[in-house]
Design a protein around this motif. Sequence first.
Motif, PDB file in Angstrom:
ATOM      1  N   TYR A  29     -24.986 -24.975  10.385  1.00  0.00           N
ATOM      2  CA  TYR A  29     -23.282 -25.686  11.200  1.00  0.00           C
ATOM      3  C   TYR A  29     -23.479 -26.954   9.896  1.00  0.00           C
ATOM      4  N   ILE A  30     -24.061 -27.174  10.298  1.00  0.00           N
ATOM      5  CA  ILE A  30     -23.313 -28.954   9.122  1.00  0.00           C
ATOM      6  C   ILE A  30     -23.502 -28.758   7.772  1.00  0.00           C
ATOM      7  N   LYS A  31     -24.458 -28.083   7.433  1.00  0.00           N
ATOM      8  CA  LYS A  31     -24.363 -27.149   5.872  1.00  0.00           C
ATOM      9  C   LYS A  31     -22.934 -26.324   5.377  1.00  0.00           C
ATOM     10  N   LEU A  32     -22.498 -25.962   6.943  1.00  0.00           N
ATOM     11  CA  LEU A  32     -20.740 -24.772   6.572  1.00  0.00           C
ATOM     12  C   LEU A  32     -19.981 -25.933   6.124  1.00  0.00           C
ATOM     13  N   ASP A  35     -20.137 -26.577   2.184  1.00  0.00           N
ATOM     14  CA  ASP A  35     -19.909 -26.253   1.342  1.00  0.00           C
ATOM     15  C   ASP A  35     -18.602 -26.335   0.610  1.00  0.00           C
ATOM     16  N   ASP A  36     -17.601 -26.670   0.939  1.00  0.00           N
ATOM     17  CA  ASP A  36     -16.844 -27.327   0.134  1.00  0.00           C
ATOM     18  C   ASP A  36     -16.260 -28.298  -0.457  1.00  0.00           C
ATOM     19  N   TYR A  37     -17.356 -28.892  -0.766  1.00  0.00           N
ATOM     20  CA  TYR A  37     -17.724 -30.139  -1.137  1.00  0.00           C
ATOM     21  C   TYR A  37     -18.918 -30.094  -2.119  1.00  0.00           C
ATOM     22  N   VAL A  55     -31.431 -31.906   4.305  1.00  0.00           N
ATOM     23  CA  VAL A  55     -31.255 -33.030   3.546  1.00  0.00           C
ATOM     24  C   VAL A  55     -30.405 -32.691   1.967  1.00  0.00           C
ATOM     25  N   ILE A  56     -29.555 -33.388   2.819  1.00  0.00           N
ATOM     26  CA  ILE A  56     -28.255 -33.757   1.816  1.00  0.00           C
ATOM     27  C   ILE A  56     -27.730 -34.557   1.098  1.00  0.00           C
ATOM     28  N   LEU A 118     -18.983 -36.994   5.383  1.00  0.00           N
ATOM     29  CA  LEU A 118     -17.931 -35.824   4.697  1.00  0.00           C
ATOM     30  C   LEU A 118     -16.303 -36.224   4.460  1.00  0.00           C
ATOM     31  N   ASP A 119     -16.306 -38.099   4.456  1.00  0.00           N
ATOM     32  CA  ASP A 119     -15.139 -38.906   4.819  1.00  0.00           C
ATOM     33  C   ASP A 119     -15.456 -39.022   3.778  1.00  0.00           C
TER      34      ASP A 119
END
Length: 381
Positions: A29-32, A35-37, A55-56, A118-119
């Motif tokens: 879920y977090i990976k999704l 995905d747009d970035y 790991v992000i 995300l922000d």
Amino acid sequence: MDKRKALKILQDLLKIKSVNNHEAQVADYIKLLFDDYPAAQVTVVNYAPGRSNLVITIHGDQSGKTLGLAGHLDVVSPGDVSAWRHPPFAGEMDADNVYGRGASDMKGGLAALIYVLLDLLAEKRVFTGSIRLFATIGEETGNYGAAQLTRQGFADELDALIVGEPSQLQVEYTHRGVIDYELAAEGKAAHSANPEAGNNAIDQLFRFYTAITQLMASKTKIDPVLGSLLHNVTQIVGGEQINSIPARARLYGNIRTTPLYPNQPLMAEVTDLVAQLNQQPENNLTLTYHYPESPLPGNAQAPFVQLFRRVASHTLGQQVAVVGDSGATDASEFIRAAQKFPVVIFGPGNNSSHQVDEYVAIKDYLAAITIYQQVILQFLR
């Protein structure tokens, strides 16, 4: 801040049943979300089937310090679901709180850290250096994920670390360690009317209990923040029936360590104690340690700790305390990385952790987002 989006992330996380396993569903879920970035480097680190760390990493406009953010994906069992007024995996919300297993410990903190990243990406905020989010498996049962990521070098570049565990919005900079141990005694069964023909395994445990109680009583140094060393025997199992001398018995103990009594020297003393007892022919004891976690040393005056205190105090409009924590966190593993760095444990949450109708206050959750964001941007100027 998009409050609706921030709350939806939290509710979505709470709806995923990641009780002591199945963390891969949360990681997916977090990976999704990222995905747009393309600027976010997302690495999935598998631990076992159905269990994945995440790991992000996000890099700023130029090289600089690396700030780590950490939160775990697993939650404890909800217990008797019928005792909950708010279903444990529904993510229900009212005007004040969001409810669910893990709302306080610690999907609230994890969701807040995710939203901040995300922000930062969406708003293209400028910072130097790098941010690395660790979303780990197995914290509640042994910090397996943090240990794996540390062994693989993911924490070696860190200059500071934020752990989003519930701190009631206080700044925690040190915490106790944990040593869980199991002691197995092997004896010989016999009729209770003829005990001399056997060897009572429970008696062996009693000898150990007396000896380790004396050993722990000799540890009199008191940490000014965390207090004294703690030792408790928490479980004893043994015997077959009431009129038989038991051939086998097991004892389980829990030690809460402090930086004044680090894990390794203390474990060596307990191991030596068992070896001494085994020199007596009536004793046959086997000691096993289960996932010991080191105490977190810290400095309340460290610049990173004081930065957190200033930002939190300003955001909340009141002086925020700098304190220690009696529990342990994934920080116990991350501090094994190649270089030393300051750690702050800070997150929304309260005393409802691990309880029925666990919740996080909406105002605390949103405040944590603001504080995380300001600390990140000021640390990575």
